[in-house]
Design a protein around this motif. Sequence first.
Motif, PDB file in Angstrom:
ATOM      1  N   VAL A   1       0.667  -0.761   0.754  1.00  0.00           N
ATOM      2  CA  VAL A   1       0.192   0.266  -0.346  1.00  0.00           C
ATOM      3  C   VAL A   1       0.836   1.192   0.121  1.00  0.00           C
ATOM      4  O   VAL A   1       1.564   1.437   1.052  1.00  0.00           O
ATOM      5  CB  VAL A   1      -0.948  -0.242   1.270  1.00  0.00           C
ATOM      6  N   TRP A   2       0.715   1.528  -1.264  1.00  0.00           N
ATOM      7  CA  TRP A   2       1.826   3.501  -1.059  1.00  0.00           C
ATOM      8  C   TRP A   2       1.139   4.476  -0.010  1.00  0.00           C
ATOM      9  O   TRP A   2       0.072   4.828  -0.350  1.00  0.00           O
ATOM     10  CB  TRP A   2       1.665   3.894  -2.488  1.00  0.00           C
ATOM     11  N   LYS A   3       1.574   4.970   0.200  1.00  0.00           N
ATOM     12  CA  LYS A   3       1.764   6.202   1.054  1.00  0.00           C
ATOM     13  C   LYS A   3       2.358   7.022   0.208  1.00  0.00           C
ATOM     14  O   LYS A   3       3.631   7.465   0.291  1.00  0.00           O
ATOM     15  CB  LYS A   3       1.675   6.664   2.355  1.00  0.00           C
ATOM     16  N   PRO A   4       1.042   9.129   0.391  1.00  0.00           N
ATOM     17  CA  PRO A   4       2.638   9.385  -0.424  1.00  0.00           C
ATOM     18  C   PRO A   4       3.196  10.476   0.496  1.00  0.00           C
ATOM     19  O   PRO A   4       3.089  10.273   1.963  1.00  0.00           O
ATOM     20  CB  PRO A   4       1.544  10.775  -0.596  1.00  0.00           C
ATOM     21  N   LEU A   5       4.388  11.017   0.306  1.00  0.00           N
ATOM     22  CA  LEU A   5       5.465  11.890   1.218  1.00  0.00           C
ATOM     23  C   LEU A   5       6.230  13.497   0.419  1.00  0.00           C
ATOM     24  O   LEU A   5       6.059  13.159  -0.529  1.00  0.00           O
ATOM     25  CB  LEU A   5       7.095  10.650   1.129  1.00  0.00           C
ATOM     26  N   ARG A   6       5.375  14.057   1.202  1.00  0.00           N
ATOM     27  CA  ARG A   6       6.134  15.551   1.124  1.00  0.00           C
ATOM     28  C   ARG A   6       6.737  16.308   2.546  1.00  0.00           C
ATOM     29  O   ARG A   6       7.230  15.372   3.280  1.00  0.00           O
ATOM     30  CB  ARG A   6       4.572  16.306   0.957  1.00  0.00           C
TER      31      ARG A   6
END
Length: 223
Positions: free
Chosen positions: A85-90
Amino acid sequence: INAEYGESSHSPMVGPGDLRVVGRDQCALLKFEGLEYCNLYDATDGVVGWCEHLADYDHHTHYHAAPELLYILDGRAETAGCDGVWKPLRPGSCVSAGPYQGHRTRTGSSSSLVCLYAFPDGKQEHREYFYLQDSPGEVTPTHYPPLCSHNPRVESPEPATLGWTLLMQNSFWSCGELRLGAGQRAHNHGQRFCYVLQGRVRVQREGMSEICLLYTSPSPRDS
């Protein structure tokens, strides 16, 4: 960043209560595939470094014996654990991966990712990385399979206008962001490593303790 993991032994170069200021330009730039990185602090009691994931690079699922903390400085990417499950990084995101916990980070074609990384032990050159079979030339060691019962924790809180924001707090790490206005000062709350994100700041040791004082120049343009 404060590490709470295993036994801590101070390097002979940096003993308890000592204060050391290191610039990124003072460290050798190293490369591995699509990563460019340098170790700002590299001793037996911990590692803190700067890293850039180049654009369109997939750092395949990997893991290691020690927990790792990532703090995103710039750019965009996404990360996933064994669940896929991909989670966004900022900028401002924190990623905490536990011991032997598989984690994977990839950037798109339009953006690189710049981050800080931290380990509670060292030295970095002695760290053994294990990769899953999705990484060319690497195989999963049967005696150290990845820990997939839990996935890396990702936090992306909105920082306070001024003062402290707790970014990550668990059994391994305590990581926070401090914002100071011109002429303000603050204690570092026991964090062992501080990284200046923006502006100009002075730091001093208070007495013989490991507590540091951070304070800005009185000029507003330096806040």
